[in-house]
Design an enzyme around this catalytic site. Structure first.
Site, PDB file in Angstrom:
ATOM      1  N   SER B  44       0.823  -1.215   0.000  1.00 11.53           N
ATOM      2  CA  SER B  44       0.000   0.000   0.000  1.00 11.53           C
ATOM      3  C   SER B  44       0.855   1.263   0.000  1.00 11.53           C
ATOM      4  O   SER B  44       1.778   1.416   0.802  1.00 11.53           O
ATOM      5  CB  SER B  44      -0.922   0.020   1.211  1.00 11.53           C
ATOM      6  OG  SER B  44      -1.838  -1.051   1.132  1.00 11.53           O
ATOM      7  N   ASN B 123      -7.076   0.566   0.035  1.00 14.49           N
ATOM      8  CA  ASN B 123      -6.931  -0.054   1.350  1.00 14.49           C
ATOM      9  C   ASN B 123      -7.718   0.773   2.361  1.00 14.49           C
ATOM     10  O   ASN B 123      -7.204   1.730   2.939  1.00 14.49           O
ATOM     11  CB  ASN B 123      -5.447  -0.143   1.712  1.00 14.49           C
ATOM     12  CG  ASN B 123      -5.220  -0.794   3.063  1.00 14.49           C
ATOM     13  OD1 ASN B 123      -6.180  -1.150   3.758  1.00 14.49           O
ATOM     14  ND2 ASN B 123      -3.973  -0.948   3.442  1.00 14.49           N
ATOM     15  N   CYS B 126      -6.986  -1.247   6.855  1.00 15.49           N
ATOM     16  CA  CYS B 126      -5.810  -1.602   7.645  1.00 15.49           C
ATOM     17  C   CYS B 126      -6.039  -1.265   9.113  1.00 15.49           C
ATOM     18  O   CYS B 126      -6.326  -0.123   9.452  1.00 15.49           O
ATOM     19  CB  CYS B 126      -4.570  -0.867   7.146  1.00 15.49           C
ATOM     20  SG  CYS B 126      -3.135  -1.250   8.155  1.00 15.49           S
ATOM     21  N   GLY B 240      -7.222 -14.485   2.617  1.00 18.84           N
ATOM     22  CA  GLY B 240      -7.232 -14.680   4.062  1.00 18.84           C
ATOM     23  C   GLY B 240      -6.934 -16.135   4.366  1.00 18.84           C
ATOM     24  O   GLY B 240      -7.814 -16.987   4.292  1.00 18.84           O
ATOM     25  N   GLY B 262      -0.885 -14.460   0.538  1.00 21.77           N
ATOM     26  CA  GLY B 262      -0.072 -13.559   1.357  1.00 21.77           C
ATOM     27  C   GLY B 262       0.768 -14.356   2.333  1.00 21.77           C
ATOM     28  O   GLY B 262       1.887 -14.777   2.036  1.00 21.77           O
TER      29      GLY B 262
HETATM   30  C1  LIG Z   1       3.195  -8.368   6.875  1.00 16.24           C
HETATM   31  C2  LIG Z   1       1.881  -7.992   6.278  1.00 16.24           C
HETATM   32  C3  LIG Z   1       1.725  -6.721   5.708  1.00 16.24           C
HETATM   33  C4  LIG Z   1       0.519  -6.339   5.141  1.00 16.24           C
HETATM   34  N1  LIG Z   1       0.417  -5.095   4.564  1.00 16.24           N
HETATM   35  C5  LIG Z   1      -0.733  -4.751   3.939  1.00 16.24           C
HETATM   36  C6  LIG Z   1      -0.828  -3.513   3.245  1.00 16.24           C
HETATM   37  O1  LIG Z   1       0.112  -2.711   3.175  1.00 16.24           O
HETATM   38  N2  LIG Z   1      -2.002  -3.225   2.618  1.00 16.24           N
HETATM   39  C7  LIG Z   1      -3.072  -4.081   2.626  1.00 16.24           C
HETATM   40  O2  LIG Z   1      -4.096  -3.780   2.027  1.00 16.24           O
HETATM   41  N3  LIG Z   1      -2.990  -5.268   3.278  1.00 16.24           N
HETATM   42  C8  LIG Z   1      -1.866  -5.617   3.923  1.00 16.24           C
HETATM   43  N4  LIG Z   1      -1.796  -6.845   4.560  1.00 16.24           N
HETATM   44  C9  LIG Z   1      -2.953  -7.752   4.531  1.00 16.24           C
HETATM   45  C10 LIG Z   1      -2.842  -8.774   3.416  1.00 16.24           C
HETATM   46  O3  LIG Z   1      -2.784  -8.143   2.153  1.00 16.24           O
HETATM   47  C11 LIG Z   1      -4.007  -9.776   3.432  1.00 16.24           C
HETATM   48  O4  LIG Z   1      -5.216  -9.088   3.248  1.00 16.24           O
HETATM   49  C12 LIG Z   1      -4.101 -10.545   4.735  1.00 16.24           C
HETATM   50  O5  LIG Z   1      -2.817 -10.861   5.218  1.00 16.24           O
HETATM   51  C13 LIG Z   1      -4.899 -11.849   4.602  1.00 16.24           C
HETATM   52  O6  LIG Z   1      -4.342 -12.738   3.677  1.00 16.24           O
HETATM   53  P1  LIG Z   1      -3.296 -13.910   4.078  1.00 16.24           P
HETATM   54  O7  LIG Z   1      -3.866 -14.659   5.234  1.00 16.24           O
HETATM   55  O8  LIG Z   1      -3.146 -14.721   2.839  1.00 16.24           O
HETATM   56  O9  LIG Z   1      -2.033 -13.231   4.445  1.00 16.24           O
HETATM   57  C14 LIG Z   1      -0.591  -7.241   5.153  1.00 16.24           C
HETATM   58  C15 LIG Z   1      -0.432  -8.517   5.741  1.00 16.24           C
HETATM   59  C16 LIG Z   1       0.772  -8.897   6.286  1.00 16.24           C
HETATM   60  C17 LIG Z   1       0.893 -10.281   6.895  1.00 16.24           C
END
Ligand SMILES: Cc1cc2nc3c(=O)[nH]c(=O)nc-3n(C[C@H](O)[C@H](O)[C@H](O)COP(=O)(O)O)c2cc1C
Ligand SMILES: Cc1cc2nc3c(=O)[nH]c(=O)nc-3n(C[C@H](O)[C@H](O)[C@H](O)COP(=O)(O)OP(=O)(O)OC[C@H]3O[C@@H](n4cnc5c(N)ncnc54)[C@H](O)[C@@H]3O)c2cc1C
Lengths: 251, 301
Positions: B44, B123, B126, B240, B262
């Site tokens: 982001s 976003n 957050c 997620g 992610g």
């Molecule tokens: C270390 C980390 C940083 C993240 N930074 C952002 C971000 O900058 N912007 C955003 O929209 N989501 C961010 N997320 C959320 C992820 O994009 C995602 O929506 C969330 O982790 C769920 O997916 P996952 O379980 O596959 O990780 C972040 C997640 C993690 C773990």
């Protein structure tokens, strides 16, 4: 992935002053690790920073800023949090090794002091800043000539490599020194394994913050030790880095 | 077999790198491309340079990850080199943006749209800063206003990313659709949560609290995608806790057209993208599916 990738509090059992700016912090927790691997060191309430293991239960820290200063101010029985070990460590496949430590860069090399295939060069700004030179038989150089030869480590390395006795150079130290040392290694056509530093957050290869250009080689997970093939590819090696914001800054 | 579409954008496979994971530079994004992702989302991007929180910012516990990176960003004006480098990427690139006000969202979207990403992800979800983020995704009218104002300045498709932490998820999704959103991404991290170190009696994350991701949140993601699918007709990027092909199929069945990857990169490395694709393809063959569209929403029938 480790069994447990969040910091766990551990008690400090001893603190040794190594040089006017470097201290070794010995803690209770012991790590099963490969030389060159690092841990993330948490100072509760302040920050968490990467530090190479200088033994199975110690880190050797140069006081350069807020967190390292706080670590220097600690006393036995104070608690810090640790997670790791992370990274690849030195591969040490070759037999005849030249190890070059610049400044506090000797810290990650210390676990190799027992290795008898290694010839040592340790350098520092001056005699006071020489790290661990009492503990091992080593060539010594200082920038100001206050002890050993008045020269940079690269000069001594160049001379050693000219003997043709070596097939690997391992090193850690300021990146400009590493860059110059790498040139020497390339001239002598000898493989290098250098431990690099970049700003890190997760330490386990998912935030991407320590990825280097142009290959996306991640210092925390693919490194911190890069061999010659990788060093040749990394165009930012010795040139620039990314700060906490992710913005490019020159070294 | 794995081809899919998201708001008219063609993906060679449904795996999309989630924002904030490995998305900090063009170099690492290219590496994710080489590892088989169908599309990439940038970390982001915010209005001003921002350091984010001190470490620890990302930790893993028994069943997932907890993070409070705190939206670190070089700022949208300081990324010219990265934008240039991103041009070499062949797969769709989604630019994720955040702001501290609706005006900031609009300002960044206008600038970023000129860089011609395939899509802009908003976003509004957050949980890790005081001022930016999930507040915009809590209320349907606020979310709708962000989307409609951004839509007005962007020719690039707009995809708001929703938070599972609002009781009004369906209403927020509907408001986004009504405001002109081209797709919806869901979910951002859950919580926030907290982990305390019992030796030092201190919360571990520097920000104290952080959003949960990884396997722990998958059932919440599945439910959210399911609810959103019931409410809107625009495509859904479901994410997620998706870690393998089976998880991907589950989220597709709940109603997603593509899946975010992610935290899986923690469990399976950067190879997660090609692994999930392969596993999904095998499952599809076993179950007699011939394309992704056939799977989307089957849990509702
Ligand atoms: C270390 C980390 C940083 C993240 N930074 C952002 C971000 O900058 N912007 C955003 O929209 N989501 C961010 N997320 C959320 C992820 O994009 C995602 O929506 C969330 O982790 C769920 O997916 P996952 O379980 O596959 O990780 C972040 C997640 C993690 C773990
Ligand atoms: C793999 C690795 C191993 C290291 N091993 C040692 C060691 O054995 N001994 C030692 O003294 N130092 C080591 N360092 C460097 C050490 O991490 C920094 O000196 C320390 O983080 C400085 O923090 P500070 O708050 O005191 O200083 P600051 O003023 O905050 O920073 C000073 C410098 O340290 C860097 N730094 C700060 N935080 C981080 C971070 N999270 N990740 C990476 N760099 C950071 C900054 O970019 C800056 O260049 C290592 C670094 C890495 C990446």
């Amino acid at each position: 992935m480790n069994e447990q990738d969040y910091p766990q509090g551990t008690k400090i059992i001893e603190i040794k002053q190594e040089t006017p700016t470097v201290k070794t912090v010995v803690f209770q927790r012991e790590f099963n690790f490969k030389p060159g691997q690092f841990v993330m060191v948490w100072v509760p309430g302040l920050d968490e920073v990467p530090m190479s293991l200088s033994s199975k239960n110690s880190i050797t820290i140069k006081d350069v800023g807020e967190t390292t200063h706080a670590l220097h101010a600690m006393k036995p029985s104070d608690k810090i949090g640790l997670r790791g070990p992370y990274g690849n460590g030195f591969s040490l496949k070759e037999k005849n090794i030249l190890a070059v430590g610049g400044g506090f860069g000797t810290a990650p090399l210390k676990p190799l002091f027992k290795n008898t295939n290694i010839k040592w060069i340790i350098g520092a700004r001056n005699k006071e800043e020489l790290l661990f030179t009492e503990e091992i038989d080593t060539l010594i150089c200082t920038d100001d000539g206050s002890k050993g030869e008045k020269a940079f480590v690269t000069v001594l390395a160049d001379r050693e490599l000219a003997t043709g006795k070596y097939d690997l150079v391992i090193s850690c130290g300021p990146e400009i020194m590493l860059k110059n040392l790498f040139k020497v290694c390339e001239q002598h056509n000898i493989n290098a394994e250098f431990s690099l530093e970049r700003y890190m957050k997760c330490g386990f290869g998912i935030c991407g913050h320590c990825a280097m250009d142009p290959t996306g080689w991640m210092v925390c997970k693919d490194g911190p030790v890069a061999n010659s093939k990788i060093l040749r590819e990394l165009k930012e090696f010795g040139e620039y880095t990314r700060d906490k914001k992710g913005e490019v800054t020159s070294l | 077999m794995l081809k899919t579409k998201l708001a008219g954008i063609k993906l060679k496979n449904p795996t999309v790198l989630c924002s904030g994971i490995l998305g900090t530079s063009a170099a690492i994004l290219k590496r994710v491309e080489r590892n088989g992702a169908g599309a990439l989302t940038l970390k982001s991007i915010g209005p001003q340079p921002r350091e984010g929180h001190n470490n620890p910012t990302v930790i893993a516990y028994e069943s997932g990850l907890l993070n409070a990176v705190g939206l670190s960003t070089p700022g949208y004006k300081n990324m010219e080199e990265e934008w240039k480098e991103l041009q070499d990427i062949k797969i769709p690139v989604i630019a994720s943006i955040y702001g501290g006000s609706i005006e900031e969202f609009v300002e960044i979207a206008e600038f970023v749209a000129e860089k011609k990403p395939s899509m802009i992800e908003l976003n509004i979800s957050c949980p890790n800063t005081k001022k930016h983020g999930q507040l915009f995704g809590f209320e349907p009218d606020v979310a709708g206003e962000v989307v409609s104002k951004v839509k007005a300045v962007s020719k690039v498709p707009i995809m708001p990313k929703l938070t599972p932490n609002t009781p009004k998820l369906k209403e927020v999704a509907k408001a986004c659709e009504d405001a002109g959103a081209d797709a919806i991404a869901a979910i951002n991290t859950v919580g926030p949560g907290m982990i305390i170190d019992i030796e030092t009696a201190k919360p571990i994350l520097h920000f104290k609290t952080g959003g949960l991701s990884g396997p722990a949140i998958r059932p919440i993601a599945v439910r959210c995608v399911y609810d959103i699918y019931e409410t809107v007709n625009i495509p859904i990027l479901g994410m997620g806790g998706i870690t393998n092909g089976k998880d991907a199929m589950e989220v597709l069945m709940a109603g997603a057209n593509a899946v975010g990857i992610g935290s899986a990169t923690y469990y399976r490395g950067i190879e997660a993208f090609s692994l999930v694709s392969q596993e999904l393809e095998t499952l599809m063959k076993e179950q007699g599916y011939t394309n992704i569209k056939e799977i989307t929403g089957t849990a509702h029938e």
